[in-house]
Design a protein around this motif. Structure first.
Motif, mmCIF file in Angstrom:
data_model
loop_
_atom_site.group_PDB
_atom_site.id
_atom_site.type_symbol
_atom_site.label_atom_id
_atom_site.label_comp_id
_atom_site.label_asym_id
_atom_site.label_seq_id
_atom_site.Cartn_x
_atom_site.Cartn_y
_atom_site.Cartn_z
ATOM 1 N N LEU A 19 18.254 -11.766 16.822
ATOM 2 C CA LEU A 19 19.341 -10.840 17.148
ATOM 3 C C LEU A 19 20.708 -11.447 16.838
ATOM 4 O O LEU A 19 21.585 -10.779 16.295
ATOM 5 C CB LEU A 19 19.263 -10.426 18.611
ATOM 6 C CG LEU A 19 18.111 -9.498 18.976
ATOM 7 C CD1 LEU A 19 18.057 -9.311 20.488
ATOM 8 C CD2 LEU A 19 18.248 -8.162 18.271
ATOM 9 N N VAL A 20 20.880 -12.730 17.162
ATOM 10 C CA VAL A 20 22.142 -13.407 16.862
ATOM 11 C C VAL A 20 22.369 -13.422 15.347
ATOM 12 O O VAL A 20 23.467 -13.128 14.872
ATOM 13 C CB VAL A 20 22.138 -14.845 17.428
ATOM 14 C CG1 VAL A 20 23.313 -15.656 16.890
ATOM 15 C CG2 VAL A 20 22.169 -14.808 18.940
ATOM 16 N N ASP A 21 21.340 -13.739 14.588
ATOM 17 C CA ASP A 21 21.451 -13.765 13.125
ATOM 18 C C ASP A 21 21.793 -12.375 12.579
ATOM 19 O O ASP A 21 22.631 -12.244 11.681
ATOM 20 C CB ASP A 21 20.149 -14.265 12.499
ATOM 21 C CG ASP A 21 19.875 -15.723 12.806
ATOM 22 O OD1 ASP A 21 20.774 -16.423 13.312
ATOM 23 O OD2 ASP A 21 18.725 -16.151 12.554
ATOM 24 N N LEU A 22 21.126 -11.350 13.109
ATOM 25 C CA LEU A 22 21.378 -9.984 12.657
ATOM 26 C C LEU A 22 22.812 -9.566 12.966
ATOM 27 O O LEU A 22 23.504 -9.027 12.099
ATOM 28 C CB LEU A 22 20.394 -9.021 13.319
ATOM 29 C CG LEU A 22 20.617 -7.536 13.035
ATOM 30 C CD1 LEU A 22 20.484 -7.236 11.548
ATOM 31 C CD2 LEU A 22 19.647 -6.691 13.840
ATOM 32 N N LEU A 23 23.272 -9.815 14.168
ATOM 33 C CA LEU A 23 24.639 -9.438 14.528
ATOM 34 C C LEU A 23 25.665 -10.179 13.677
ATOM 35 O O LEU A 23 26.674 -9.599 13.254
ATOM 36 C CB LEU A 23 24.878 -9.689 16.019
ATOM 37 C CG LEU A 23 24.113 -8.754 16.954
ATOM 38 C CD1 LEU A 23 24.283 -9.210 18.408
ATOM 39 C CD2 LEU A 23 24.564 -7.317 16.791
ATOM 40 N N ALA A 24 25.415 -11.446 13.394
ATOM 41 C CA ALA A 24 26.329 -12.214 12.540
ATOM 42 C C ALA A 24 26.374 -11.617 11.137
ATOM 43 O O ALA A 24 27.452 -11.491 10.544
ATOM 44 C CB ALA A 24 25.901 -13.678 12.482
ATOM 45 N N ARG A 25 25.222 -11.239 10.637
ATOM 46 C CA ARG A 25 25.174 -10.653 9.286
ATOM 47 C C ARG A 25 25.866 -9.296 9.239
ATOM 48 O O ARG A 25 26.569 -8.977 8.283
ATOM 49 C CB ARG A 25 23.707 -10.515 8.846
ATOM 50 C CG ARG A 25 23.534 -10.001 7.461
ATOM 51 C CD ARG A 25 24.028 -11.014 6.422
ATOM 52 N NE ARG A 25 23.744 -10.488 5.111
ATOM 53 C CZ ARG A 25 24.682 -10.276 4.180
ATOM 54 N NH1 ARG A 25 25.925 -10.587 4.402
ATOM 55 N NH2 ARG A 25 24.363 -9.770 3.026
ATOM 56 N N ASP A 30 30.048 -4.291 5.558
ATOM 57 C CA ASP A 30 30.523 -2.992 6.009
ATOM 58 C C ASP A 30 29.376 -1.990 5.860
ATOM 59 O O ASP A 30 29.193 -1.371 4.821
ATOM 60 C CB ASP A 30 31.735 -2.548 5.193
ATOM 61 C CG ASP A 30 32.368 -1.292 5.743
ATOM 62 O OD1 ASP A 30 31.850 -0.733 6.734
ATOM 63 O OD2 ASP A 30 33.398 -0.858 5.190
ATOM 64 N N VAL A 31 28.585 -1.874 6.899
ATOM 65 C CA VAL A 31 27.378 -1.059 6.858
ATOM 66 C C VAL A 31 27.706 0.407 6.603
ATOM 67 O O VAL A 31 26.973 1.112 5.898
ATOM 68 C CB VAL A 31 26.570 -1.207 8.175
ATOM 69 C CG1 VAL A 31 25.335 -0.327 8.174
ATOM 70 C CG2 VAL A 31 26.195 -2.657 8.389
ATOM 71 N N ILE A 32 28.802 0.879 7.141
ATOM 72 C CA ILE A 32 29.187 2.284 6.983
ATOM 73 C C ILE A 32 29.372 2.642 5.510
ATOM 74 O O ILE A 32 29.067 3.755 5.088
ATOM 75 C CB ILE A 32 30.495 2.583 7.767
ATOM 76 C CG1 ILE A 32 30.315 2.291 9.244
ATOM 77 C CG2 ILE A 32 30.966 4.009 7.541
ATOM 78 C CD1 ILE A 32 29.261 3.128 9.939
ATOM 79 N N GLU A 33 29.834 1.698 4.729
ATOM 80 C CA GLU A 33 30.096 1.950 3.311
ATOM 81 C C GLU A 33 28.884 1.692 2.416
ATOM 82 O O GLU A 33 28.976 1.818 1.203
ATOM 83 C CB GLU A 33 31.269 1.085 2.840
ATOM 84 C CG GLU A 33 32.565 1.357 3.582
ATOM 85 C CD GLU A 33 33.099 2.771 3.340
ATOM 86 O OE1 GLU A 33 32.972 3.293 2.223
ATOM 87 O OE2 GLU A 33 33.637 3.354 4.295
ATOM 88 N N VAL A 40 17.998 0.716 0.830
ATOM 89 C CA VAL A 40 16.606 0.596 0.395
ATOM 90 C C VAL A 40 16.314 -0.836 -0.041
ATOM 91 O O VAL A 40 15.272 -1.409 0.306
ATOM 92 C CB VAL A 40 16.302 1.602 -0.737
ATOM 93 C CG1 VAL A 40 14.969 1.318 -1.397
ATOM 94 C CG2 VAL A 40 16.348 3.028 -0.196
ATOM 95 N N THR A 41 17.224 -1.450 -0.775
ATOM 96 C CA THR A 41 17.058 -2.832 -1.214
ATOM 97 C C THR A 41 16.997 -3.777 -0.016
ATOM 98 O O THR A 41 16.150 -4.671 0.046
ATOM 99 C CB THR A 41 18.208 -3.244 -2.148
ATOM 100 O OG1 THR A 41 18.193 -2.385 -3.288
ATOM 101 C CG2 THR A 41 18.079 -4.683 -2.596
ATOM 102 N N ALA A 42 17.874 -3.571 0.954
ATOM 103 C CA ALA A 42 17.883 -4.417 2.148
ATOM 104 C C ALA A 42 16.593 -4.259 2.945
ATOM 105 O O ALA A 42 16.031 -5.241 3.428
ATOM 106 C CB ALA A 42 19.085 -4.078 3.019
ATOM 107 N N GLN A 43 16.106 -3.024 3.064
ATOM 108 C CA GLN A 43 14.854 -2.794 3.783
ATOM 109 C C GLN A 43 13.701 -3.529 3.097
ATOM 110 O O GLN A 43 12.860 -4.154 3.770
ATOM 111 C CB GLN A 43 14.549 -1.298 3.856
ATOM 112 C CG GLN A 43 15.453 -0.553 4.802
ATOM 113 C CD GLN A 43 15.275 0.948 4.708
ATOM 114 O OE1 GLN A 43 14.915 1.495 3.664
ATOM 115 N NE2 GLN A 43 15.549 1.628 5.808
#
Length: 52
Positions: A19-25, A30-33, A40-43
């Motif tokens: 969770l700490v790693d995910l929040l830092a990333r 800018d996820v909204i953009e 799809v690539t990230a998934q």
């Protein structure tokens, strides 16, 4: 967004670290953009070593 990770129910310290790693990333990106293609690539990147 802010989260008190001490209130998140976890069963193993690795979960808290993930969770700490995910929040830092998420702070770096800018996820909204993000485009559909980027999502799809990230998934695919996250799921590639899961073995499910």
């Amino acid at each position: 967004m802010s989260t008190d990770l001490n209130t998140v129910p976890i069963t193993h310290p690795a979960q808290k670290q993930a969770l700490v790693d995910l929040l830092a990333r998420l702070e770096e990106v800018d996820v909204i953009e993000s485009t559909v293609e980027e999502i799809v690539t990230a998934q695919a990147e996250v799921a590639k070593n899961m073995g499910w």
